[in-house]
Design a protein around this motif. Sequence first.
Motif, PDB file in Angstrom:
ATOM      1  N   ILE A 180       1.180  -1.500  -0.044  1.00  0.00           N
ATOM      2  CA  ILE A 180       0.229  -0.157  -0.288  1.00  0.00           C
ATOM      3  C   ILE A 180       1.218   1.111   0.659  1.00  0.00           C
ATOM      4  O   ILE A 180       1.736   0.878   0.316  1.00  0.00           O
ATOM      5  CB  ILE A 180      -1.170  -0.305   1.353  1.00  0.00           C
ATOM      6  N   VAL A 181       1.256   1.946  -1.282  1.00  0.00           N
ATOM      7  CA  VAL A 181       1.412   3.405  -0.837  1.00  0.00           C
ATOM      8  C   VAL A 181       0.525   4.419  -1.057  1.00  0.00           C
ATOM      9  O   VAL A 181      -0.281   4.482  -1.273  1.00  0.00           O
ATOM     10  CB  VAL A 181       2.247   3.218  -2.545  1.00  0.00           C
ATOM     11  N   VAL A 182       0.990   5.410  -0.249  1.00  0.00           N
ATOM     12  CA  VAL A 182       0.303   6.297  -0.002  1.00  0.00           C
ATOM     13  C   VAL A 182       0.815   7.915  -0.379  1.00  0.00           C
ATOM     14  O   VAL A 182       2.302   7.913   0.546  1.00  0.00           O
ATOM     15  CB  VAL A 182      -0.607   6.835   1.469  1.00  0.00           C
ATOM     16  N   ILE A 183       0.568   9.037  -0.988  1.00  0.00           N
ATOM     17  CA  ILE A 183       1.071   9.967  -0.939  1.00  0.00           C
ATOM     18  C   ILE A 183      -0.425  10.750  -0.806  1.00  0.00           C
ATOM     19  O   ILE A 183      -0.667  11.664  -0.877  1.00  0.00           O
ATOM     20  CB  ILE A 183       1.257  10.651  -2.825  1.00  0.00           C
ATOM     21  N   THR A 184       0.611  11.857  -0.147  1.00  0.00           N
ATOM     22  CA  THR A 184      -0.049  13.188   0.205  1.00  0.00           C
ATOM     23  C   THR A 184       0.962  14.660   0.022  1.00  0.00           C
ATOM     24  O   THR A 184       1.239  14.679  -0.389  1.00  0.00           O
ATOM     25  CB  THR A 184       0.171  13.006   1.772  1.00  0.00           C
ATOM     26  N   SER A 185      -0.439  15.482  -0.098  1.00  0.00           N
ATOM     27  CA  SER A 185       0.238  16.908   0.501  1.00  0.00           C
ATOM     28  C   SER A 185       0.433  17.149  -1.755  1.00  0.00           C
ATOM     29  O   SER A 185       0.914  18.059  -1.920  1.00  0.00           O
ATOM     30  CB  SER A 185       1.499  16.738  -0.044  1.00  0.00           C
ATOM     31  N   ILE A 186      -0.603  16.461  -2.041  1.00  0.00           N
ATOM     32  CA  ILE A 186      -0.288  16.618  -3.708  1.00  0.00           C
ATOM     33  C   ILE A 186      -1.412  17.864  -4.293  1.00  0.00           C
ATOM     34  O   ILE A 186      -2.809  17.931  -4.417  1.00  0.00           O
ATOM     35  CB  ILE A 186      -0.739  15.155  -4.298  1.00  0.00           C
ATOM     36  N   PRO A 187      -0.746  18.686  -4.706  1.00  0.00           N
ATOM     37  CA  PRO A 187      -2.547  19.755  -5.840  1.00  0.00           C
ATOM     38  C   PRO A 187      -2.667  19.596  -6.928  1.00  0.00           C
ATOM     39  O   PRO A 187      -2.141  18.888  -7.153  1.00  0.00           O
ATOM     40  CB  PRO A 187      -0.487  20.681  -5.873  1.00  0.00           C
ATOM     41  N   ASN A 188      -4.127  19.988  -6.523  1.00  0.00           N
ATOM     42  CA  ASN A 188      -4.929  19.565  -7.214  1.00  0.00           C
ATOM     43  C   ASN A 188      -5.167  21.178  -8.618  1.00  0.00           C
ATOM     44  O   ASN A 188      -5.412  21.773  -9.016  1.00  0.00           O
ATOM     45  CB  ASN A 188      -6.667  19.690  -6.947  1.00  0.00           C
ATOM     46  N   ILE A 189      -4.715  20.093  -9.779  1.00  0.00           N
ATOM     47  CA  ILE A 189      -4.364  20.662 -10.923  1.00  0.00           C
ATOM     48  C   ILE A 189      -5.411  21.365 -11.820  1.00  0.00           C
ATOM     49  O   ILE A 189      -5.839  22.659 -12.389  1.00  0.00           O
ATOM     50  CB  ILE A 189      -2.950  20.750 -11.600  1.00  0.00           C
ATOM     51  N   HIS A 190      -6.588  20.989 -11.351  1.00  0.00           N
ATOM     52  CA  HIS A 190      -7.590  21.585 -11.974  1.00  0.00           C
ATOM     53  C   HIS A 190      -8.965  22.506 -11.098  1.00  0.00           C
ATOM     54  O   HIS A 190      -9.210  22.510 -11.498  1.00  0.00           O
ATOM     55  CB  HIS A 190      -8.844  20.411 -12.612  1.00  0.00           C
TER      56      HIS A 190
END
Length: 291
Positions: A180-190
């Motif tokens: 399981i991989v979780v990536i946080t703090s990703i800006p939503n470009i849309h």
Amino acid sequence: MKNPVKKVAAIHDLSGFGRASLTSIIPILSYMGIQVCPFPTAVLSTHTGGFKDFSFVDLTDSMEDYMNHWKKENIEFDCIYSGFLGSPEQADIILDFVKKFKNNSNIVVVDPVMGDDGKFYSTIDENMVHKMKNLIKKADIITPNLTEATYLLGQKYTKDIEEEKVKKMLVDLSNIGPKIVVITSIPNIHISDNIDVFAYDRDDHKFWKIGCKYIPADFPGTGDMFTSVFIGSLLNGDSLPIALDRSVKFINIGIRESFGFTYPRREGILLEKVLNTLNMPIINSNYELLE
């Protein structure tokens, strides 16, 4: 004999001031009904976010004795959870810890704490990245932020990242080892004022996303809090998307509560004011299953 309370070995630093690492992990998991067994990697006068000239005591030389005593006492854990490392050498000690304490029923969670906003934290360098890559090979779950994910994959950091690229990053990280991989703090470009968390479960090849409104305030320690709520939720029987939802909601509530007060942001979110929200039922879940 089954322990009525689940145990987590929390391999993190202890900062005397500021809500980060063990000073936030212990109250969160304890409130969620889980025993926290601290395994300190370093002792700092303050955390590293926003403070200068802090004292830093590296505990590398004492960690093996600490670990071997636990093993001698036949202590078992439901989760092994590592975060901030005081030195690159500590990654090898944690690998040995996993070898000694991993069993068929517990989980290994690695939060590869190395940096944010495209930059290393002040005590981190490329050697730590190399060591962290070896450590995540033995993890069941990892929870990097976007900066840390790019370090682990040897990629250039950018905030302008499409969903398909994030999904590929998740799979590439999972191929290193974690299921399981979780990536946080990703800006939503849309959606300009949204920030997202993505997750991938290799066993059923499902991708999940959950977003929330971005609040323009920088509070150190939120990554530690997010992963702690996430682990506590999983150990208490929640599914992956519900655990993600609970974690995002808790951090969002904490930031919103803290944002309305005037105090130094470097102290972290006002954890003491929002711990009771961990008992709130999940209503109107915000997670999304991706194609």
